[in-house]
Design a protein around this motif. Structure first.
Motif, PDB file in Angstrom:
ATOM      1  N   HIS A   1    -138.965 -49.875  29.769  1.00  0.00           N
ATOM      2  CA  HIS A   1    -138.404 -50.600  28.630  1.00  0.00           C
ATOM      3  C   HIS A   1    -137.304 -49.804  27.930  1.00  0.00           C
ATOM      4  N   GLU A   2    -137.281 -48.493  28.150  1.00  0.00           N
ATOM      5  CA  GLU A   2    -136.241 -47.666  27.544  1.00  0.00           C
ATOM      6  C   GLU A   2    -134.870 -47.923  28.179  1.00  0.00           C
ATOM      7  N   LEU A   3    -134.862 -48.529  29.357  1.00  0.00           N
ATOM      8  CA  LEU A   3    -133.591 -48.774  30.038  1.00  0.00           C
ATOM      9  C   LEU A   3    -132.685 -49.706  29.242  1.00  0.00           C
ATOM     10  N   ARG A   4    -133.285 -50.549  28.409  1.00  0.00           N
ATOM     11  CA  ARG A   4    -132.491 -51.497  27.621  1.00  0.00           C
ATOM     12  C   ARG A   4    -131.743 -50.833  26.466  1.00  0.00           C
ATOM     13  N   ASP A   5    -132.162 -49.634  26.105  1.00  0.00           N
ATOM     14  CA  ASP A   5    -131.598 -48.956  24.937  1.00  0.00           C
ATOM     15  C   ASP A   5    -130.600 -47.888  25.388  1.00  0.00           C
ATOM     16  N   PRO A   6    -129.300 -48.108  25.192  1.00  0.00           N
ATOM     17  CA  PRO A   6    -128.297 -47.131  25.650  1.00  0.00           C
ATOM     18  C   PRO A   6    -128.441 -45.758  24.999  1.00  0.00           C
ATOM     19  N   SER A   7    -129.089 -45.704  23.830  1.00  0.00           N
ATOM     20  CA  SER A   7    -129.243 -44.419  23.139  1.00  0.00           C
ATOM     21  C   SER A   7    -130.544 -43.709  23.500  1.00  0.00           C
ATOM     22  N   SER A   8    -131.354 -44.337  24.367  1.00  0.00           N
ATOM     23  CA  SER A   8    -132.660 -43.771  24.715  1.00  0.00           C
ATOM     24  C   SER A   8    -132.525 -42.447  25.456  1.00  0.00           C
ATOM     25  N   TRP A   9    -133.589 -41.659  25.397  1.00  0.00           N
ATOM     26  CA  TRP A   9    -133.643 -40.381  26.101  1.00  0.00           C
ATOM     27  C   TRP A   9    -133.452 -40.548  27.607  1.00  0.00           C
ATOM     28  N   VAL A  10    -133.814 -41.726  28.147  1.00  0.00           N
ATOM     29  CA  VAL A  10    -133.714 -41.876  29.604  1.00  0.00           C
ATOM     30  C   VAL A  10    -132.265 -41.839  30.071  1.00  0.00           C
ATOM     31  N   HIS A  11    -131.348 -42.207  29.182  1.00  0.00           N
ATOM     32  CA  HIS A  11    -129.927 -42.181  29.543  1.00  0.00           C
ATOM     33  C   HIS A  11    -129.286 -40.827  29.228  1.00  0.00           C
ATOM     34  N   GLN A  12    -130.029 -39.948  28.594  1.00  0.00           N
ATOM     35  CA  GLN A  12    -129.526 -38.616  28.280  1.00  0.00           C
ATOM     36  C   GLN A  12    -130.163 -37.538  29.147  1.00  0.00           C
ATOM     37  N   THR A  13    -131.186 -37.915  29.897  1.00  0.00           N
ATOM     38  CA  THR A  13    -131.918 -36.960  30.724  1.00  0.00           C
ATOM     39  C   THR A  13    -131.540 -37.128  32.181  1.00  0.00           C
ATOM     40  N   PRO A  14    -130.951 -36.128  32.804  1.00  0.00           N
ATOM     41  CA  PRO A  14    -130.520 -36.249  34.202  1.00  0.00           C
ATOM     42  C   PRO A  14    -131.655 -36.683  35.136  1.00  0.00           C
ATOM     43  N   GLY A  15    -131.408 -37.719  35.916  1.00  0.00           N
ATOM     44  CA  GLY A  15    -132.381 -38.171  36.903  1.00  0.00           C
ATOM     45  C   GLY A  15    -133.426 -39.132  36.384  1.00  0.00           C
ATOM     46  N   ALA A  16    -133.510 -39.341  35.071  1.00  0.00           N
ATOM     47  CA  ALA A  16    -134.582 -40.168  34.515  1.00  0.00           C
ATOM     48  C   ALA A  16    -134.470 -41.624  34.959  1.00  0.00           C
ATOM     49  N   VAL A  17    -133.278 -42.177  34.938  1.00  0.00           N
ATOM     50  CA  VAL A  17    -133.107 -43.576  35.337  1.00  0.00           C
ATOM     51  C   VAL A  17    -133.515 -43.773  36.789  1.00  0.00           C
ATOM     52  N   ASP A  18    -133.106 -42.872  37.657  1.00  0.00           N
ATOM     53  CA  ASP A  18    -133.483 -42.987  39.076  1.00  0.00           C
ATOM     54  C   ASP A  18    -134.994 -42.904  39.258  1.00  0.00           C
ATOM     55  N   ARG A  19    -135.648 -42.029  38.496  1.00  0.00           N
ATOM     56  CA  ARG A  19    -137.107 -41.908  38.609  1.00  0.00           C
ATOM     57  C   ARG A  19    -137.803 -43.193  38.159  1.00  0.00           C
ATOM     58  N   ILE A  20    -137.277 -43.824  37.118  1.00  0.00           N
ATOM     59  CA  ILE A  20    -137.859 -45.078  36.644  1.00  0.00           C
ATOM     60  C   ILE A  20    -137.686 -46.179  37.692  1.00  0.00           C
ATOM     61  N   VAL A  21    -136.505 -46.278  38.246  1.00  0.00           N
ATOM     62  CA  VAL A  21    -136.254 -47.294  39.271  1.00  0.00           C
ATOM     63  C   VAL A  21    -137.165 -47.071  40.474  1.00  0.00           C
ATOM     64  N   ASP A  22    -137.324 -45.835  40.887  1.00  0.00           N
ATOM     65  CA  ASP A  22    -138.200 -45.533  42.026  1.00  0.00           C
ATOM     66  C   ASP A  22    -139.637 -45.974  41.752  1.00  0.00           C
ATOM     67  N   ALA A  23    -140.126 -45.707  40.544  1.00  0.00           N
ATOM     68  CA  ALA A  23    -141.506 -46.063  40.220  1.00  0.00           C
ATOM     69  C   ALA A  23    -141.710 -47.571  40.149  1.00  0.00           C
ATOM     70  N   VAL A  24    -140.712 -48.268  39.627  1.00  0.00           N
ATOM     71  CA  VAL A  24    -140.822 -49.717  39.475  1.00  0.00           C
ATOM     72  C   VAL A  24    -140.738 -50.430  40.823  1.00  0.00           C
ATOM     73  N   THR A  25    -139.981 -49.889  41.740  1.00  0.00           N
ATOM     74  CA  THR A  25    -139.726 -50.577  43.013  1.00  0.00           C
ATOM     75  C   THR A  25    -140.604 -50.088  44.160  1.00  0.00           C
ATOM     76  N   THR A  26    -141.505 -49.153  43.891  1.00  0.00           N
ATOM     77  CA  THR A  26    -142.308 -48.551  44.961  1.00  0.00           C
ATOM     78  C   THR A  26    -143.779 -48.532  44.559  1.00  0.00           C
ATOM     79  N   ASP A  27    -144.667 -48.891  45.493  1.00  0.00           N
ATOM     80  CA  ASP A  27    -146.091 -48.814  45.168  1.00  0.00           C
ATOM     81  C   ASP A  27    -146.529 -47.356  45.109  1.00  0.00           C
ATOM     82  N   PHE A  28    -147.737 -47.122  44.604  1.00  0.00           N
ATOM     83  CA  PHE A  28    -148.145 -45.747  44.331  1.00  0.00           C
ATOM     84  C   PHE A  28    -148.148 -44.877  45.570  1.00  0.00           C
ATOM     85  N   GLY A  29    -148.658 -45.376  46.682  1.00  0.00           N
ATOM     86  CA  GLY A  29    -148.747 -44.556  47.888  1.00  0.00           C
ATOM     87  C   GLY A  29    -147.401 -44.042  48.346  1.00  0.00           C
TER      88      GLY A  29
END
Length: 209
Positions: free
Chosen positions: A95-123
């Motif tokens: 949900h932080e992806l919607r906020d341009p000022s969120s920490w996820v957009h200031q932390t290197p690699g955070a957006v990619d990690r979120i996308v990976d988790a959302v698009t991939t099952d746990f295994g």
């Protein structure tokens, strides 16, 4: 950030995903405890303000190298850590992806990690996170390596009392809400991956599946 408790002679760092927020709030209730650096920023001098290690904070000039304090941090059962990390990334951080000022957009690699988790099952996600070769690693290795004392998230109050000498209530904070026990997320292959990669954590902190 780190917390400085000069009365107790402690310098406490916040290792992500290991109960550090709850510990931080409990410690801030003690008189004279200070945040270094002060809260209110995501990054300063390239350092994650909330989760920076002592080494990173010293290198950035935010802490003196000769602080003279006992360094304390936290850890968590690796099996539980990965399930919680996958779940909270999918259900909270996304949900932080919607906020341009969120920490996820200031932390290197955070957006990619979120996308990976959302698009991939746990295994598949945990296999990618660890690697199929299961190279040895630690939960928050930088925090643990530099610490004089490591508290287990599952036993924070007991470890504070026995290892640090503090009687302190630590109510749960930011608990990941999930519908089933962590071990139900694993199959034989992913369990062995974690057992191999985190053999040092499992042995040192007496963790089991």
């Amino acid at each position: 950030m780190a917390l400085v408790d000069r009365t107790a002679g402690l310098l406490v760092t916040a290792a992500p995903g290991t109960g550090s927020t709850a510990l931080r709030e409990a410690l801030l209730a003690r008189p004279g405890v200070e945040e270094v650096p002060a809260a209110g920023e995501v990054r300063r001098h390239g350092v994650d303000v909330k989760h920076g290690t002592v080494g990173e904070l010293v290198a950035a000039g935010l802490l003196p190298a000769d602080h003279g304090l006992r360094v304390v941090t936290t850890t968590r059962n690796p099996f539980d850590f990965y399930v919680a990390e996958h779940e909270r990334t999918r259900t909270r951080w996304v949900h932080e992806l919607r906020d341009p000022s969120s920490w996820v957009h200031q932390t290197p690699g955070a957006v990619d990690r979120i996308v990976d988790a959302v698009t991939t099952d746990f295994g598949a996600w945990v296999t990618a996170a660890i690697g199929r070769d299961a190279t040895p690693r630690r939960i928050n290795e930088g925090h643990v390596r530099e610490a004089d004392v490591v508290l287990r998230m599952e036993h924070l109050e007991r470890d504070l009392r026995e290892l640090v000498g503090l009687e302190l209530a630590v109510p749960p904070t930011n608990v990941t809400d999930r519908g089933r026990a962590y071990w139900r997320s694993y199959d034989v292959t992913t369990r062995r991956l974690v057992e191999t990669a985190h053999a040092a954590d499992l042995e040192r902190f007496a963790y089991r599946f």
